[in-house]
Design an enzyme around this catalytic site. Structure first.
Site, short mmCIF file in Angstrom:
data_model
loop_
_atom_site.label_atom_id
_atom_site.label_comp_id
_atom_site.label_asym_id
_atom_site.label_seq_id
_atom_site.Cartn_x
_atom_site.Cartn_y
_atom_site.Cartn_z
N ALA A 597 20.42 27.10 41.12
CA ALA A 597 20.26 26.85 42.61
C ALA A 597 19.50 25.55 42.97
CB ALA A 597 20.79 28.12 43.63
N LYS A 668 25.05 28.25 32.05
CA LYS A 668 23.30 27.71 32.49
C LYS A 668 23.13 27.53 31.58
CE LYS A 668 24.66 29.63 37.06
NZ LYS A 668 23.86 30.29 38.54
#
Length: 802
Positions: A597, A668
């Site tokens: 994030a 990720k």
């Protein structure tokens, strides 16, 4: 002896009516001295009306009507400006001259026609001299034909040797009064009137100034000087207080109305200081033409013409093309008829020369008389846009911007003259105003305009809209750019508004403003935005379809900021294809928000590698959702109930299985691996999914209803871990060898990965520099606000590169 004379020149627009004459008198009272020189043009449109009169002499009735209008206009000037006997005397003189003109019949030779047109300047100089005398400024009208000597030609040039002594005699005789000279006219050795051509009055001003050895020439007109573009067309055009002489000459060569090349010749050959000012607003600024030739850094001015002709010269096949072209070039140079632009087409044995309509016939005549073994054709329907400035051909951004903006606008060809002072584009006739505005903005606008398009209007999109509204002004001040949200795209509808969308009203108004799409027409529509220098697409979706459009986004010259992880974790072939597509055209793809994030993990890993470090291992908890779930999971509340709580609070994807199956963490890990310089494919990552096979294909409601299977699957592992005084965590690991795993691990309670706040991510980076003590980054790794912040951070970083 009189020293430090100045010369002031006033054009027809500065003498358009009695009010203009009075304004000029006020200017001369304030800005001139008793011994200064003044050159005037014919008042208003007088010369045009005299041309119309001469052209209509074969129709006496029409000629008489035109002449009567001319007489009335001149009488109006005299009677409104002058008093008593002076007005009567000038009116009587005008009446005699009008009677003479009325007696003329067709046909006329060139010299008779010239003499007719010369009346406009004579009338202006007489009226201006009388007006100045009436205001206490001693002045005399002087016909320039008494001393200026020139021979007829395409561009008549004043004979300085013959003109100089004649003018000096006049100056000595009138040393202490203002002399009001006529512009535009001279005389040949036979006493016949010669017109000095286009912008001849400006040429008169500088040649008289040079002959009189004045210190300064000021050309007063209806504009304050040279602007970065025509201020009547481009609203944010700015006045240039200084302009190099060579740049001014190039601008004049390109037929800009504010200057003419012959006007500048006497300036270049003397010590005259040339200024351009506005007679309507004398204090509104000016342009000073400088002689310095310091190195230039790029374009300063955009100029245009909307009526250009192409003169094609077709050489006989088999002849030496280069020799024939050089012959044409030398002839045009000798005749002072340089073209606006030239295109060589050696394979067709021809060259194309661009000229204004008024010049083309004369050029055609001279070429036909002097060039053998060639055919000549004139083609109309063209326009010109040029960027002028020393150093422009060495300024890659200006060259690229000029070409990019014009390549899709009916471009015929672009010429870069040997002087390297301009880029000249010849276009098939097209509306020029939009192109001028866009090009001016592209090259000169201090504040670039950046368009933002938001793809995805869910939780993250809504949070970013709020954040953007709060940060817009701060961002614009920091970057000295203007940022506008111009589009919002959902999976089925889009709202595009080039004037900008209020981010605070976006959600409420989307349903009423958006329209459905089927063929993704929103994407080419973004690529065709006219009033923006840059376009940034924000992909805050998780859509595979959207990720498949990244190459199209690059192909349209836009930038991209991704929250979407699909492309970053796609096959290496597609991933590097996207990277190359953006890199090759100087555009950027940022995706810091795809991992962690708002945490700067992607940036940190990339920076370490590019700084010379070598990443040897990566590990951590990469999912804020799974971090929250396993921090809460102690056996007191079933795991499926925790999932329901997280879903209710918006901590999961709309379908929690997208978090639980490990695919998000796998993506990720792949993205981080690639940022660290390791080659890895998604299918190389060993992923442990938390979703039982029997729940994978159910509807969302059924999945949530039957979630007890999840708890049954994990409760035994939790019990075993607790016996060993350990906790369960969902961990991603990558080794230098390329081994990559994602799954549940039982960790000691004191382990760094075991002690996090709910929703926190943690990344441990091992490298040559951080071998014994890994570099750790930790913090909130999920949540709409921090992800919105990551998007805004990427916008800030990207705009710093624009």
């Amino acid at each position: 002896m009189v020293t430090s004379r100045q010369l002031h020149k006033f054009g027809g627009s500065s003498l358009a009516n009695p009010e203009c004459y009075r304004r000029v008198a006020t200017i001369l009272k304030e800005y001139s001295e008793p011994h200064d020189l003044i050159v005037v043009s014919a008042a208003g449109k007088t010369t045009n009306h005299l041309i119309a009169f001469a052209d209509s002499l074969s129709s006496p009735h029409d000629a008489h009507a035109i002449l009567n209008d001319i007489r009335q206009f001149q009488l109006h000037l005299i009677n409104d400006l002058l008093d008593g006997e002076v007005a009567q005397a000038l009116a009587a003189q005008l009446s005699d001259e009008i009677s003479y003109l009325d007696s003329l019949t067709a046909p006329l030779d060139d010299y008779q026609r010239n003499a007719i047109l010369a009346h406009g300047e004579s009338w202006s100089s007489r009226i201006m001299a009388a007006l100045l005398n009436q205001h206490g400024m001693v002045a005399i009208a002087q016909d320039a034909r008494t001393f200026l000597r020139a021979q007829s030609g395409a561009q008549p040039e004043v004979d300085r040797a013959k003109s100089y002594p004649l003018l000096q005699e006049i100056l000595v005789q009138n040393a202490h009064q203002r002399i009001i000279f006529t512009g535009f006219i001279a005389q040949n050795d036979a006493g016949k009137t010669v017109l000095l051509g286009r912008n001849g009055s400006d040429y008169s001003a500088t040649i008289i100034g040079a002959l009189a050895e004045v210190e300064r020439v000021t050309i007063w007109s209806d504009v304050a000087g040279v602007y970065s573009a025509d201020p009547r067309v481009v609203e944010d055009a700015c006045l240039l207080p200084l302009l190099r002489l060579d740049e001014a000459s190039e601008l004049a060569r390109l037929a800009a109305p504010v200057l003419h090349s012959r006007t500048l010749q006497p300036v270049a050959q003397s010590s005259i200081d040339l200024h351009l000012r506005c007679s309507y607003q004398p204090e509104s600024g000016s342009t000073h033409i400088e002689r310095i030739l310091a190195s230039g850094r790029g374009a300063k001015i955009i100029t245009s013409l909307d009526d250009v002709l192409l003169l094609e010269v077709h050489f006989t096949q088999g002849h030496d093309f280069n020799r024939q072209q050089a012959q044409v070039t030398e002839l045009l140079k000798r005749e002072q008829l340089a073209p606006l632009a030239v295109e060589r087409q050696e394979d067709h044995s021809r060259i194309r020369l661009a000229y204004t309509a008024e010049m083309t016939s004369e050029v055609m005549r001279i070429l036909q008389e002097n060039i053998a073994d060639a055919e000549f054709y004139i083609k109309g329907g063209y326009a010109m846009i040029a960027a002028v400035g020393a150093g422009i051909t060495k300024n890659a951004n200006h060259c690229f911007g000029f070409y990019q903006r014009l390549k899709q606008s009916s471009l015929e060809f672009i010429d870069s003259p040997e002087s390297e002072l301009s880029l000249v584009a010849i276009l098939r006739k097209t509306p020029l105003q939009p192109l001028l505005t866009i090009l001016h903005s592209q090259l000169f606008q201090a504040h670039k305009r950046v368009a933002l398009a938001l793809c995805g209007k869910g939780n993250i999109g809504a949070s970013w809209l709020k954040l953007f509204a709060e940060q817009k002004e701060v961002l614009e001040k920091r970057r000295e750019m203007n940022f506008e949200l111009v589009a919002i795209i959902s999976s089925q509808e889009y709202w595009l508004d080039e004037d900008g969308i209020d981010p605070l009203q976006a959600e409420a108004r989307f349903s009423e403003q958006a329209k459905p799409y089927e063929a993704d027409e929103w994407l080419p529509a973004l690529g065709q935005l006219k009033n923006y220098d840059e376009v940034i697409v924000l992909d805050v979706t998780a859509s595979k379809k959207m990720a498949e459009q990244y190459l199209d986004i690059a192909g349209l010259g836009m930038h991209l900021i991704s929250v979407n992880k699909v492309a970053g974790a796609a096959s290496s072939e597609y991933y590097y294809q996207i990277k190359d597509a953006f890199s090759k055209i100087g555009r950027h793809w940022f995706y810091n928000a795809t991992v962690g994030a708002g945490l700067p993990i992607n940036h940190t890993v990339r920076d370490l590698r590019e700084s010379g470090d070598e990443i040897t291992a990566l590990s951590g908890i990469f999912s804020g959702t799974l971090s929250w779930l396993f921090q809460q999971y102690d056996g007191m509340i079933p795991f499926n109930e925790l999932i329901d709580q997280a879903w209710q609070q918006g901590l999961t994807e709309p379908d929690p299985r997208h978090d639980l199956d490990g695919s998000d963490v796998m993506r990720k890990l792949v993205i981080l691996a690639r940022e660290s310089g390791l080659e890895i494919e998604p299918d190389q990552v060993v992923v442990e999914s938390l979703v039982p096979d029997e729940l994978a294909e159910l509807s969302l409601d059924d999945f949530l209803d039957k979630g007890t299977l999840l708890d049954e699957q994990l409760s035994q592992r939790l019990a075993k871990a607790r016996k060993e005084d350990k906790v369960l965590r969902y961990v991603a690991r990558l080794e230098k060898t390329g081994k990559a795993t994602v799954g549940i691990e039982a960790l000691p309670q004191e382990h760094p990965l075991a002690n996090l706040l709910p929703c926190d991510n943690i990344f441990a980076i091992e490298s040559k520099w951080y071998k014994d003590n890994p570099l750790v980054i930790r913090g909130p790794g999920a949540g709409r606000e921090v992800t919105a912040g990551a998007i805004q951070s990427d916008i800030n970083r990207l705009s710093g590169l624009l």
